[in-house]
Design a protein around this motif. Structure first.
Motif, PDB file in Angstrom:
ATOM      1  N   LEU A 116      -9.406 -20.538  -7.204  1.00 28.72           N
ATOM      2  CA  LEU A 116      -9.187 -21.950  -7.517  1.00 28.72           C
ATOM      3  C   LEU A 116      -9.423 -22.825  -6.284  1.00 28.72           C
ATOM      4  N   GLU A 117      -8.977 -22.332  -5.122  1.00 23.98           N
ATOM      5  CA  GLU A 117      -9.193 -23.096  -3.887  1.00 23.98           C
ATOM      6  C   GLU A 117     -10.676 -23.236  -3.569  1.00 23.98           C
ATOM      7  N   GLU A 118     -11.448 -22.209  -3.847  1.00 24.17           N
ATOM      8  CA  GLU A 118     -12.889 -22.285  -3.610  1.00 24.17           C
ATOM      9  C   GLU A 118     -13.560 -23.287  -4.547  1.00 24.17           C
ATOM     10  N   HIS A 119     -13.100 -23.342  -5.772  1.00 24.23           N
ATOM     11  CA  HIS A 119     -13.616 -24.362  -6.690  1.00 24.23           C
ATOM     12  C   HIS A 119     -13.368 -25.758  -6.127  1.00 24.23           C
ATOM     13  N   ALA A 120     -12.184 -25.964  -5.591  1.00 23.28           N
ATOM     14  CA  ALA A 120     -11.838 -27.281  -5.054  1.00 23.28           C
ATOM     15  C   ALA A 120     -12.630 -27.600  -3.792  1.00 23.28           C
ATOM     16  N   ALA A 121     -12.914 -26.598  -2.996  1.00 27.02           N
ATOM     17  CA  ALA A 121     -13.546 -26.804  -1.692  1.00 27.02           C
ATOM     18  C   ALA A 121     -15.060 -26.849  -1.744  1.00 27.02           C
ATOM     19  N   TRP A 122     -15.649 -26.485  -2.854  1.00 26.74           N
ATOM     20  CA  TRP A 122     -17.103 -26.300  -2.917  1.00 26.74           C
ATOM     21  C   TRP A 122     -17.904 -27.518  -2.457  1.00 26.74           C
ATOM     22  N   PRO A 123     -17.642 -28.727  -2.933  1.00 25.36           N
ATOM     23  CA  PRO A 123     -18.452 -29.866  -2.459  1.00 25.36           C
ATOM     24  C   PRO A 123     -18.347 -30.088  -0.949  1.00 25.36           C
ATOM     25  N   VAL A 124     -17.162 -29.871  -0.385  1.00 23.61           N
ATOM     26  CA  VAL A 124     -16.976 -30.070   1.049  1.00 23.61           C
ATOM     27  C   VAL A 124     -17.696 -28.990   1.852  1.00 23.61           C
ATOM     28  N   LEU A 125     -17.658 -27.748   1.371  1.00 25.22           N
ATOM     29  CA  LEU A 125     -18.312 -26.655   2.089  1.00 25.22           C
ATOM     30  C   LEU A 125     -19.831 -26.751   2.014  1.00 25.22           C
ATOM     31  N   LEU A 126     -20.353 -27.295   0.914  1.00 25.45           N
ATOM     32  CA  LEU A 126     -21.796 -27.552   0.865  1.00 25.45           C
ATOM     33  C   LEU A 126     -22.203 -28.543   1.950  1.00 25.45           C
ATOM     34  N   GLN A 127     -21.370 -29.559   2.184  1.00 22.45           N
ATOM     35  CA  GLN A 127     -21.650 -30.506   3.260  1.00 22.45           C
ATOM     36  C   GLN A 127     -21.503 -29.837   4.623  1.00 22.45           C
ATOM     37  N   ALA A 128     -20.493 -28.977   4.770  1.00 17.35           N
ATOM     38  CA  ALA A 128     -20.296 -28.267   6.038  1.00 17.35           C
ATOM     39  C   ALA A 128     -21.526 -27.428   6.391  1.00 17.35           C
ATOM     40  N   ALA A 129     -22.074 -26.748   5.402  1.00 18.89           N
ATOM     41  CA  ALA A 129     -23.234 -25.898   5.649  1.00 18.89           C
ATOM     42  C   ALA A 129     -24.447 -26.727   6.052  1.00 18.89           C
ATOM     43  N   ALA A 130     -24.607 -27.894   5.428  1.00 22.05           N
ATOM     44  CA  ALA A 130     -25.724 -28.766   5.802  1.00 22.05           C
ATOM     45  C   ALA A 130     -25.509 -29.359   7.194  1.00 22.05           C
ATOM     46  N   LEU A 131     -24.274 -29.756   7.493  1.00 19.50           N
ATOM     47  CA  LEU A 131     -23.981 -30.321   8.814  1.00 19.50           C
ATOM     48  C   LEU A 131     -24.249 -29.309   9.914  1.00 19.50           C
ATOM     49  N   ARG A 132     -23.829 -28.069   9.704  1.00 24.40           N
ATOM     50  CA  ARG A 132     -24.011 -27.038  10.727  1.00 24.40           C
ATOM     51  C   ARG A 132     -25.463 -26.942  11.171  1.00 24.40           C
ATOM     52  N   PHE A 133     -26.393 -26.935  10.204  1.00 25.17           N
ATOM     53  CA  PHE A 133     -27.793 -26.748  10.568  1.00 25.17           C
ATOM     54  C   PHE A 133     -28.478 -28.049  10.972  1.00 25.17           C
ATOM     55  N   TRP A 134     -27.971 -29.177  10.512  1.00 22.18           N
ATOM     56  CA  TRP A 134     -28.509 -30.439  11.051  1.00 22.18           C
ATOM     57  C   TRP A 134     -28.146 -30.557  12.536  1.00 22.18           C
ATOM     58  N   VAL A 135     -26.902 -30.241  12.871  1.00 24.05           N
ATOM     59  CA  VAL A 135     -26.477 -30.325  14.272  1.00 24.05           C
ATOM     60  C   VAL A 135     -27.266 -29.358  15.144  1.00 24.05           C
ATOM     61  N   SER A 136     -27.417 -28.113  14.708  1.00 23.14           N
ATOM     62  CA  SER A 136     -28.112 -27.134  15.547  1.00 23.14           C
ATOM     63  C   SER A 136     -29.590 -27.468  15.691  1.00 23.14           C
ATOM     64  N   ARG A 137     -30.190 -27.994  14.636  1.00 12.46           N
ATOM     65  CA  ARG A 137     -31.608 -28.362  14.749  1.00 12.46           C
ATOM     66  C   ARG A 137     -31.796 -29.615  15.599  1.00 12.46           C
ATOM     67  N   LEU A 138     -30.879 -30.560  15.515  1.00 11.02           N
ATOM     68  CA  LEU A 138     -30.937 -31.712  16.417  1.00 11.02           C
ATOM     69  C   LEU A 138     -30.836 -31.251  17.871  1.00 11.02           C
ATOM     70  N   TYR A 139     -29.919 -30.341  18.124  1.00  5.08           N
ATOM     71  CA  TYR A 139     -29.709 -29.847  19.484  1.00  5.08           C
ATOM     72  C   TYR A 139     -30.948 -29.110  19.993  1.00  5.08           C
ATOM     73  N   ASP A 140     -31.512 -28.223  19.177  1.00  4.78           N
ATOM     74  CA  ASP A 140     -32.695 -27.467  19.588  1.00  4.78           C
ATOM     75  C   ASP A 140     -33.909 -28.371  19.763  1.00  4.78           C
ATOM     76  N   PHE A 141     -33.982 -29.430  18.948  1.00  3.08           N
ATOM     77  CA  PHE A 141     -35.135 -30.325  18.999  1.00  3.08           C
ATOM     78  C   PHE A 141     -35.083 -31.226  20.230  1.00  3.08           C
ATOM     79  N   HIS A 142     -33.934 -31.811  20.488  1.00  5.81           N
ATOM     80  CA  HIS A 142     -33.823 -32.799  21.559  1.00  5.81           C
ATOM     81  C   HIS A 142     -33.390 -32.212  22.897  1.00  5.81           C
ATOM     82  N   LEU A 143     -32.695 -31.064  22.863  1.00  2.76           N
ATOM     83  CA  LEU A 143     -32.179 -30.450  24.087  1.00  2.76           C
ATOM     84  C   LEU A 143     -32.544 -28.970  24.127  1.00  2.76           C
TER      85      LEU A 143
END
Length: 324
Positions: free
Chosen positions: A264-291
């Motif tokens: 039940l907790e995973e059902h509730a958390a799903w939209p937030v965790l989808l954003q977390a997964a996207a944020l993780r790779f946006w941040v790492s790709r920004l870092y690798d691209f610019h630094l």
């Protein structure tokens, strides 16, 4: 290879004296990968992959190597680290930590079908359950603490709209990580980087068979739902827009849930965790691209891909787990 350490046939022959893997037949460099130096190694006893670790230290590696060994011993299709004569599974070559693992069959599928997604989802659920009794603990090193440390470094390269997006999302993730819902999410060792090019398939496109999961060197202990979200954000999208594809997403989540049903907790958390997964790779790709690191020779991935995905996941059309 991002950082290339030459290995000669003579080097490989000398290395093989530390194992019981037979004599060298061929050694061939692998051009894919951005973190390590990899070679296909064929001996009189089989086919293997030789890896020299260019970033991770000898002290950091036991978690990854022993996790693969643990999973392989439990029948999960992952590269099996080979054991040296002294009983260990790590050594040194050219002053670099070095391992030899079994070579899995098959190749990666750049345009996966629902059948591929179902196989990947089922296998990931099996891997999560198989890792429950793994005793080495290491957090996901690219998790929330890393985002908090890295976002300020990339902010100077963003426009006002991008800054607002990344800071708002990070603040929301920080707040969510302190909630009871997040604390109740099932967790344990997770791959954390299960993109389509880290899964191998045998068989045909119409009737694929699982070859196995590779490249565990971003693995760490995290919520299993985060691992699922990372995966579907790559496997189950329209590539140019980041919009989730309902058929592939349904196939992935249904197959996973047949092995390990969502809580039940995973059902509730799903939209937030989808954003977390996207944020993780946006941040790492920004870092690798610019630094980029000084030794990095491969062209970094375009950060805008995961910016698009994050914007999609923050929109009103993000599905719930109940939708599937």
């Amino acid at each position: 290879m991002a950082v290339f350490t030459p290995v000669s046939d003579a080097d490989a022959r000398e290395l093989l004296k530390r194992y019981t893997l037979g004599e060298l037949v061929t050694l061939r460099g692998i051009t894919a990968g951005i973190e390590n130096t990899n070679y296909f190694l064929t001996t009189t006893q089989g086919e293997f992959v030789l890896t020299l670790f260019e970033v991770l230290t000898f002290e950091q590696l036991p978690f990854y190597i022993e996790l693969m060994h643990h999973l392989a011993q439990r029948g999960i299709p992952v590269p099996q680290p080979q054991t040296l004569l002294d009983g260990t599974r790590l050594t040194m070559l050219h002053d670099k930590p070095t391992a030899i693992v079994s070579r899995l069959s098959g190749g990666y599928e750049p345009a996966p079908s629902p059948a591929h997604c179902a196989l990947a989802g089922k296998t990931l659920a099996r891997a999560h359950l198989a890792a429950q009794d793994f005793t080495i603990q290491q957090p996901n090193l690219r998790g929330l603490a890393w985002w908090q440390a890295t976002v300020p470094k990339v902010l100077p390269f963003l426009d006002d709209d991008q800054r607002a997006l990344i800071e708002d999302t990070l603040n929301e993730q920080t707040a969510f990580a302190a909630t009871d819902t997040y604390g109740a999410l099932p967790s344990g060792p997770a791959h954390c980087d299960l993109f389509r090019d880290n899964v191998l398939f045998d068989g045909t496109f119409e009737m694929p068979r699982m070859g196995g999961f590779i490249d565990f060197y971003f693995a760490g202990c995290d919520t299993w739902l985060f691992d699922v979200a990372v995966s579907v954000n790559d496997w189950c999208i329209e590539r140019h827009t980041g919009v989730l594809d309902p058929e592939r997403l349904r196939a992935w989540l249904d197959a996973y849930a047949q092995v390990r049903p969502f809580t039940l907790e995973e059902h509730a958390a799903w939209p937030v965790l989808l954003q977390a997964a996207a944020l993780r790779f946006w941040v790492s790709r920004l870092y690798d691209f610019h630094l980029p690191r000084p030794a990095q020779t491969l062209k970094p991935h375009d950060p805008r891909h995961f910016e698009r995905i994050l914007r999609q996941r923050r929109g009103p059309a993000t599905p719930t787990l109940q939708d599937y």
